[in-house]
Design a protein around this motif. Structure first.
Motif, mmCIF file in Angstrom:
data_model
loop_
_atom_site.group_PDB
_atom_site.id
_atom_site.type_symbol
_atom_site.label_atom_id
_atom_site.label_comp_id
_atom_site.label_asym_id
_atom_site.label_seq_id
_atom_site.Cartn_x
_atom_site.Cartn_y
_atom_site.Cartn_z
ATOM 1 N N ALA A 30 116.013 84.985 88.001
ATOM 2 C CA ALA A 30 116.129 86.448 87.922
ATOM 3 C C ALA A 30 115.516 86.902 89.166
ATOM 4 C CB ALA A 30 114.921 86.576 86.722
ATOM 5 N N THR B 258 113.128 77.781 86.406
ATOM 6 C CA THR B 258 114.506 77.923 86.824
ATOM 7 C C THR B 258 114.921 79.416 86.453
ATOM 8 O OG1 THR B 258 114.815 75.738 86.718
ATOM 9 C CG2 THR B 258 116.822 77.233 86.936
ATOM 10 N N ARG B 259 114.659 80.026 85.445
ATOM 11 C CA ARG B 259 115.220 81.140 85.035
ATOM 12 C C ARG B 259 114.358 82.236 85.734
ATOM 13 N NH1 ARG B 259 114.943 80.778 78.578
ATOM 14 N NH2 ARG B 259 117.085 79.705 78.036
ATOM 15 N N LEU C 238 112.807 74.763 82.967
ATOM 16 C CA LEU C 238 113.745 75.722 82.572
ATOM 17 C C LEU C 238 113.203 77.036 82.854
ATOM 18 C CD1 LEU C 238 116.639 76.292 81.430
ATOM 19 C CD2 LEU C 238 115.586 76.244 79.084
ATOM 20 N N VAL C 239 111.950 77.167 82.536
ATOM 21 C CA VAL C 239 111.438 78.727 82.476
ATOM 22 C C VAL C 239 111.212 78.924 84.029
ATOM 23 C CG1 VAL C 239 109.167 79.862 82.292
ATOM 24 C CG2 VAL C 239 110.265 78.653 80.281
#
Length: 101
Positions: free
Chosen positions: A78, A73-74, A70-71
């Protein structure tokens, strides 16, 4: 047939003794079964606790993996948004050292 008081007393006494012995044997049996049942339950509870601990460890590892993904992907999203903003609004990417002037 008429039974005398002493004979009746002996019969009642014998029946009382037999009943007392049977009850004692039954109580001992129930106690023994209770102790065995308790031991089985404690064993099953221990096994279930161990199994639950293993499941928690597996899930903990999977949760950490999902969190890391998830990190990533974020961060990728961004970065993609920053690149689109740069193209659309002519804003340089942050930290690239390019000066629009």
């Amino acid at each position: 047939m008429i039974v005398g008081a002493t004979a009746l007393g002996r019969m009642l006494g014998g029946a009382e003794n037999r009943t007392r012995k049977e009850l004692k044997a039954e109580i001992a049996s129930v106690r023994k079964e209770g102790a065995l049942g308790r031991a089985r339950l404690e064993s099953q509870i221990g096994a279930l606790r161990a199994e639950l601990g293993e499941v928690e460890q597996r899930l903990g590892g999977r949760i950490d993996g999902v969190r890391d993904e998830l990190v990533e992907t974020r961060v990728a999203m961004a970065d993609g948004v920053a690149r689109i903003e740069g193209r659309v609004f002519g804003i340089p990417l942050h930290g690239t050292g390019t000066d629009p002037a």
